[in-house]
Design an enzyme around this catalytic site. Structure first.
Site, mmCIF file in Angstrom:
data_model
loop_
_atom_site.group_PDB
_atom_site.id
_atom_site.type_symbol
_atom_site.label_atom_id
_atom_site.label_comp_id
_atom_site.label_asym_id
_atom_site.label_seq_id
_atom_site.Cartn_x
_atom_site.Cartn_y
_atom_site.Cartn_z
ATOM 1 N N TYR A 271 3.370 8.207 6.915
ATOM 2 C CA TYR A 271 1.930 7.706 6.548
ATOM 3 C C TYR A 271 1.977 6.914 4.924
ATOM 4 O O TYR A 271 1.600 6.233 4.787
ATOM 5 C CB TYR A 271 1.034 8.920 6.514
ATOM 6 C CG TYR A 271 -0.260 8.865 6.138
ATOM 7 C CD1 TYR A 271 -1.158 7.923 6.053
ATOM 8 C CD2 TYR A 271 -0.734 9.917 4.829
ATOM 9 C CE1 TYR A 271 -2.258 7.564 5.576
ATOM 10 C CE2 TYR A 271 -1.748 9.591 4.154
ATOM 11 C CZ TYR A 271 -2.746 8.439 4.440
ATOM 12 O OH TYR A 271 -3.827 8.707 3.719
ATOM 13 N N THR B 207 -3.513 6.343 -0.981
ATOM 14 C CA THR B 207 -3.309 8.056 -0.820
ATOM 15 C C THR B 207 -2.355 8.402 -1.769
ATOM 16 O O THR B 207 -1.376 7.881 -2.201
ATOM 17 C CB THR B 207 -2.798 8.275 0.652
ATOM 18 O OG1 THR B 207 -2.273 9.793 0.663
ATOM 19 C CG2 THR B 207 -1.445 7.562 0.813
#
Length: 335
Positions: A141, A117
């Site tokens: 995250y 990501t």
């Protein structure tokens, strides 16, 4: 050769399964269906319902089905949720990923593609983010994904794995043929949320933060069509099979749109003027994330076919309306 796709019943995973099947690959899906959907796995593709953190299960699957490559999607992906539940995210995205990599090493799988990501960059110092920019994630995250990138690189060095890590920017849209799309009702992705608002499934859209250092005060993101992203995974697989070196690549289009701009496009394409609420910033949201795409375009045999925000929104809306029709039909048959 069999390609094992973990999280293949989810949003991006299911589109990649479709792209692999369209390319003639033999595919197997492992998914616990906590956020995935059985119906998104195409006919003819095996689905094993199980936890990727169960290393013994992953090893059995690899050995029983002759798995030659693993594409690892299974993860938790909601930034605000990661701030509230950091240990859950380190478990789901780092500890369980270790189990997948360990199974690959122990069973002789030579090629791995990892779903990463843009959140690994944190708040970058430049407008256009290259792969070599400093990695300073600002939420659990992003940190959990960066830890997994490091783990994969170390395992590759020690055990001879070949890998590609793909850092996604903002993924949106749906399969143009209507075979898959973002199906989670509680999704937090902007285009999904706005499409739900346009379809009457939400009362409106909430914009978090209007005081960012951007032209209109709202966050700017690089939106990539999910089918183009799926095609990038297939291209990465082809490259690894041809002996390409280990690499990390950004996945985006190299341009950004603000939250307000995206909402305006959804209103225009849908023809619905849904309500918009302005709210304070959410924790963990950087002002601007735009991908540098020179490396992916030079290293992969990949040319985006759906690089158009209107098309992304239109496909997302088509999928949302399809879901709404199915739900209405289900209510009608139940009554």
């Amino acid at each position: 050769m069999t390609v094992l796709v973990t999280g293949g019943a989810g949003y991006i995973g299911s589109h990649t399964v479709l792209a692999l099947v369209d390319a003639g690959e033999k595919v197997l899906v492992l998914d616990d269906l906590s956020t995935g959907h059985r119906r998104l796995v195409p006919d003819g593709v095996g689905l094993i319902v199980g936890d990727v953190g169960d290393g013994a299960l992953v090893r059995r699957i690899v050995e029983q089905y002759g798995v030659s490559e693993i594409i690892h999607f299974a993860a938790r992906i909601v930034v605000p949720e990661s701030i509230l539940d950091p240990l859950g995210y380190y478990l789901g995205n780092t500890v369980k990923t270790r189990a997948v990599f360990e199974a690959a090493v122990s069973c002789g799988v030579r090629r791995v593609i990892f779903s990463s990501t843009a959140a690994v960059y944190g708040e970058p110092r430049v407008a256009i983010i290259g792969e070599d920019e400093p990695k300073a994630p600002i939420n659990p995250y992003g940190r959990s994904k960066l830890m997994s990138e490091w783990m994969l690189a170390d395992a590759a060095c020690a055990h001879g794995l070949s890998y590609t890590s793909l850092r996604y920017f903002n993924v949106a849209g749906a399969d143009p043929a209507g075979r898959s799309g973002q199906s989670s009702k509680n999704a937090t992705h902007l285009i999904k949320v706005a499409s739900q608002a346009a379809s009457g499934e939400r009362r409106g859209v909430e914009i978090f933060g209007t005081d960012y250092p951007t032209p209109d005060g709202t966050c700017i993101r690089d939106y990539i069509h999910v089918s183009d992203l799926a095609a990038a995974h297939v291209a990465a697989l082809v490259r690894l099979r041809a002996g390409g070196p280990n690499m990390t690549l950004n996945c985006g289009y190299g341009r950004g749109y603000s939250v307000k701009e995206v909402v305006d496009v959804v209103k225009r394409v849908s023809g619905v003027d849904f309500p918009v609420t302005l709210s304070p910033r959410r924790p963990g949201d950087p002002p601007c994330l735009i991908a540098s795409v020179e490396r992916i375009r030079s290293e992969l045999d990949w040319t985006p076919k759906l690089d158009d925000l209107d098309a992304i929104v239109r496909h997302a809306l088509d999928w949302e309306r399809r879901l709404a029709r199915k739900e209405l039909a289900g209510h009608a048959s139940a009554s």
